[in-house]
Scaffold this active site. Structure first.
Site, PDB file in Angstrom:
ATOM      1  N   SER A 170       0.814  -1.217   0.000  1.00 28.71           N
ATOM      2  CA  SER A 170       0.000   0.000   0.000  1.00 28.71           C
ATOM      3  C   SER A 170       0.847   1.267   0.000  1.00 28.71           C
ATOM      4  CB  SER A 170      -0.948   0.011   1.204  1.00 28.71           C
ATOM      5  OG  SER A 170      -1.926  -0.985   1.054  1.00 28.71           O
TER       6      SER A 170
ATOM      7  N   HIS B 277       2.135   1.829  13.425  1.00 28.22           N
ATOM      8  CA  HIS B 277       2.725   1.752  12.083  1.00 28.22           C
ATOM      9  C   HIS B 277       1.661   1.713  10.978  1.00 28.22           C
ATOM     10  CE1 HIS B 277       5.602   0.749   8.952  1.00 28.22           C
ATOM     11  NE2 HIS B 277       4.814  -0.242   8.597  1.00 28.22           N
TER      12      HIS B 277
ATOM     13  N   GLU C 248      -0.847  -3.837  16.528  1.00 29.81           N
ATOM     14  CA  GLU C 248      -0.635  -3.419  17.916  1.00 29.81           C
ATOM     15  C   GLU C 248       0.108  -2.088  18.021  1.00 29.81           C
ATOM     16  OE1 GLU C 248      -1.881  -5.103  20.586  1.00 29.81           O
ATOM     17  OE2 GLU C 248      -2.854  -6.388  19.100  1.00 29.81           O
ATOM     18  N   THR C 249       0.768  -1.680  16.943  1.00 30.03           N
ATOM     19  CA  THR C 249       1.549  -0.443  16.967  1.00 30.03           C
ATOM     20  C   THR C 249       0.910   0.572  16.020  1.00 30.03           C
ATOM     21  OG1 THR C 249       2.990  -1.047  15.120  1.00 30.03           O
ATOM     22  CG2 THR C 249       3.632  -1.828  17.322  1.00 30.03           C
TER      23      THR C 249
ATOM     24  N   ARG D 239     -15.653  -6.459   2.927  1.00 31.84           N
ATOM     25  CA  ARG D 239     -15.349  -5.229   2.183  1.00 31.84           C
ATOM     26  C   ARG D 239     -14.659  -5.485   0.842  1.00 31.84           C
ATOM     27  NH1 ARG D 239     -12.614  -1.245   6.234  1.00 31.84           N
ATOM     28  NH2 ARG D 239     -13.215   0.304   4.665  1.00 31.84           N
TER      29      ARG D 239
ATOM     30  N   GLU E  23       3.435   1.930  -1.593  1.00 32.78           N
ATOM     31  CA  GLU E  23       3.907   2.246  -2.941  1.00 32.78           C
ATOM     32  C   GLU E  23       2.793   2.675  -3.891  1.00 32.78           C
ATOM     33  OE1 GLU E  23       6.627  -0.058  -0.664  1.00 32.78           O
ATOM     34  OE2 GLU E  23       4.660  -0.749  -1.355  1.00 32.78           O
TER      35      GLU E  23
END
Length: 139
Positions: free
Chosen positions: A47, A79, A76-77, A118, A49
């Site tokens: 994603s 990022h 969990e982060t 989705r 790029e």
């Protein structure tokens, strides 16, 4: 008599999580093809790029709209959210710079169930993006 060229659409898709993202491409491509809109598909590794390939497609001036598809998993982060924000900001910047509709189909999901719904399921974002393109092309 010269032939009238149909407006064409580019789809930029992340092939990371292709089991989901290619469902989005299929849904969008099917609807656009039913409406005789030519589609070119460009594959990005992930994603992050996607904006680069969207920019290249926009710069070509060949397309009347571009759809960006990707899938980012909430982790969990922070990022994943940072990646999503960067992609979102750049897609908007490209759309405004080139005065070109860039449809944001990069999804942020929490579960496989949500991803399936989705991506070709009951909340099919591929079809929704293609429907939006069809509306924009009529304007």
């Amino acid at each position: 008599m010269p032939t009238i060229k149909k407006p064409s659409v580019a789809i930029v898709v992340s092939i990371y999580h292709a089991e989901y993202t290619l469902r989005l491409v299929r849904s969008a491509s099917d609807l656009l093809s039913q409406n005789e809109i030519p589609v070119d598909v460009f594959e990005a590794p992930g994603s992050f790029e996607i904006p680069l390939l969207v920019q290249r497609a926009a710069r070509s001036r060949k397309y009347k709209a571009i759809i960006a598809f990707g899938l980012i998993w909430q982790g969990e982060t922070p990022h994943a959210m940072e990646i999503l924000r960067a992609v979102t900001d750049q897609l908007m910047a490209i759309s405004l710079k080139f005065d070109l509709p860039v449809l944001h189909g990069v999804l942020f999901v929490k579960s496989h169930q949500e991803a399936r719904a989705r991506c070709g399921g009951s909340l099919d974002r591929g079809k929704e993006c293609a429907e939006a393109v069809l509306k924009l092309l009529k304007e």
